[in-house]
Enzyme design. Sequence first.
Site, PDB file in Angstrom:
ATOM      1  N   CYS A 113       0.749  -1.253   0.079  1.00 13.90           N
ATOM      2  CA  CYS A 113      -0.022  -0.165  -0.135  1.00 13.90           C
ATOM      3  C   CYS A 113       0.801   1.208  -0.010  1.00 13.90           C
ATOM      4  O   CYS A 113       0.251   2.347  -0.298  1.00 13.90           O
ATOM      5  CB  CYS A 113      -0.831  -0.121   1.120  1.00 13.90           C
ATOM      6  SG  CYS A 113      -2.183  -1.285   0.948  1.00 13.90           S
ATOM      7  N   HIS A 258      -3.519   6.949   2.199  1.00 12.85           N
ATOM      8  CA  HIS A 258      -3.936   5.718   1.836  1.00 12.85           C
ATOM      9  C   HIS A 258      -5.323   5.101   2.127  1.00 12.85           C
ATOM     10  O   HIS A 258      -5.538   5.249   3.510  1.00 12.85           O
ATOM     11  CB  HIS A 258      -2.913   4.744   1.710  1.00 12.85           C
ATOM     12  CG  HIS A 258      -3.387   3.204   1.740  1.00 12.85           C
ATOM     13  ND1 HIS A 258      -3.920   2.835   0.476  1.00 12.85           N
ATOM     14  CD2 HIS A 258      -3.471   2.277   2.747  1.00 12.85           C
ATOM     15  CE1 HIS A 258      -4.089   1.552   0.538  1.00 12.85           C
ATOM     16  NE2 HIS A 258      -3.960   1.140   1.890  1.00 12.85           N
ATOM     17  N   ASN A 288     -10.392  -0.735  -0.790  1.00  7.69           N
ATOM     18  CA  ASN A 288      -9.020  -0.379  -0.605  1.00  7.69           C
ATOM     19  C   ASN A 288      -8.258  -0.795  -1.951  1.00  7.69           C
ATOM     20  O   ASN A 288      -8.292  -1.938  -2.326  1.00  7.69           O
ATOM     21  CB  ASN A 288      -8.267  -1.279   0.488  1.00  7.69           C
ATOM     22  CG  ASN A 288      -6.928  -1.260   0.713  1.00  7.69           C
ATOM     23  OD1 ASN A 288      -6.235  -0.821  -0.250  1.00  7.69           O
ATOM     24  ND2 ASN A 288      -6.294  -1.646   1.918  1.00  7.69           N
TER      25      ASN A 288
END
Length: 331
Positions: A113, A258, A288
């Site tokens: 990520c 993020h 996500n």
Amino acid sequence: MPRTEFISTGFYVPDRVVRNEEFTQWMDTSDEWIRTRTGIRERHWAADDQATSDLALEATKVALERAGMKASDLDCIVFATVSPDYMFPGSGVYLQRKLGIANIPCLDVRDQCTGFLYGLSVADAWIRTGQYKRVLLVGAELQSVGLDLTTRGRDLAVLFGDGAGAAILGPTDDPGRGVLSTHLYSDGAYAELLWCNLGGTANRPRLSAEQIEQGLHWPKMVGREVFKHASTRMPASVHEALKVNGLTKDQITVLIAHQANQRISEMVQKQLELRDDQVYNNIERYGNTTAASIPIALDEYVQSGRLKRGDLLVLTAFGSGFTWGSAAIRW
Ligand code: COA
């Protein structure tokens, strides 16, 4: 030394929208559970004929068009993903091939990520030293084919979505603008708290029917630990970025974190004491998207017209590894 500016951005998500309700046909879950724990309502999933580099290609086309550039104008590709087309080679060369160009370097970044921030840091160093002048930085993920769509995998399966975001980076001579600093961290002590066991070289045999039967090829996560670390390490790295540049939180125009979980983003906002108009979140619509989440959110924010020249943009990420970091950018 010149600084690095964002020449353009672009993003792409596949057409298929998967709403939370759809998951109830595969596992014991509910729209209510997913919404209240994560803030996610829907995410996009790729079609069967799409690979990660196809998503990246679409995002890149948008960024190139906005920059008024052709693919042949690029000096270098940096491709961040945790879900590559193949085990090897990396997705960068597939994107390069699909763009119809050759003989420029393709660097694949796998910092999960935090991949977009790691890629940004490398691209920034190359641009500042003059090694490359037009760098395509892509974060792209196709997570939907790698999720355990049973009750066993429900904690992770409901979180992730597919998509790609691209940025074209280059030097600016304007001393007041560009990437001010990047701050990268990692701590391998926590590697197994969010990981995928199978497919690498640590197992003997490397891949067997029995291991697959055990579900070792699915990603696994200790959600509470990830939550705890993400919601403290991201604000800490933002504090670092502000301090290094002699800035205060009030000067932040927008923080793009993020998109891991809406509750994590709210914790980050609270710890940094930022107003609602100083943060941008879109996890509700995309889930996500790992390395793609920052460039997708950035492009949406840029296209909304809210980011003006001279504004202070701060990016932060956290992910598997653990890896985390931040970047401060004068737009
Ligand atoms: N639907 C319904 N129930 C679910 C579920 C789902 N999709 N996923 C897990 N549950 C259940 C659990 O099995 C558990 O049941 P039990 O109490 O009977 O054992 C219960 O919900 C609570 O689980 P818990 O893990 O304590 O929930 P939580 O409040 O910590 O929320 C996450 C779980 C995954 C949403 C949360 O931990 C999280 O967001 N962590 C960070 C994840 C992340 O961002 N990862 C990517 C980082 S880059």
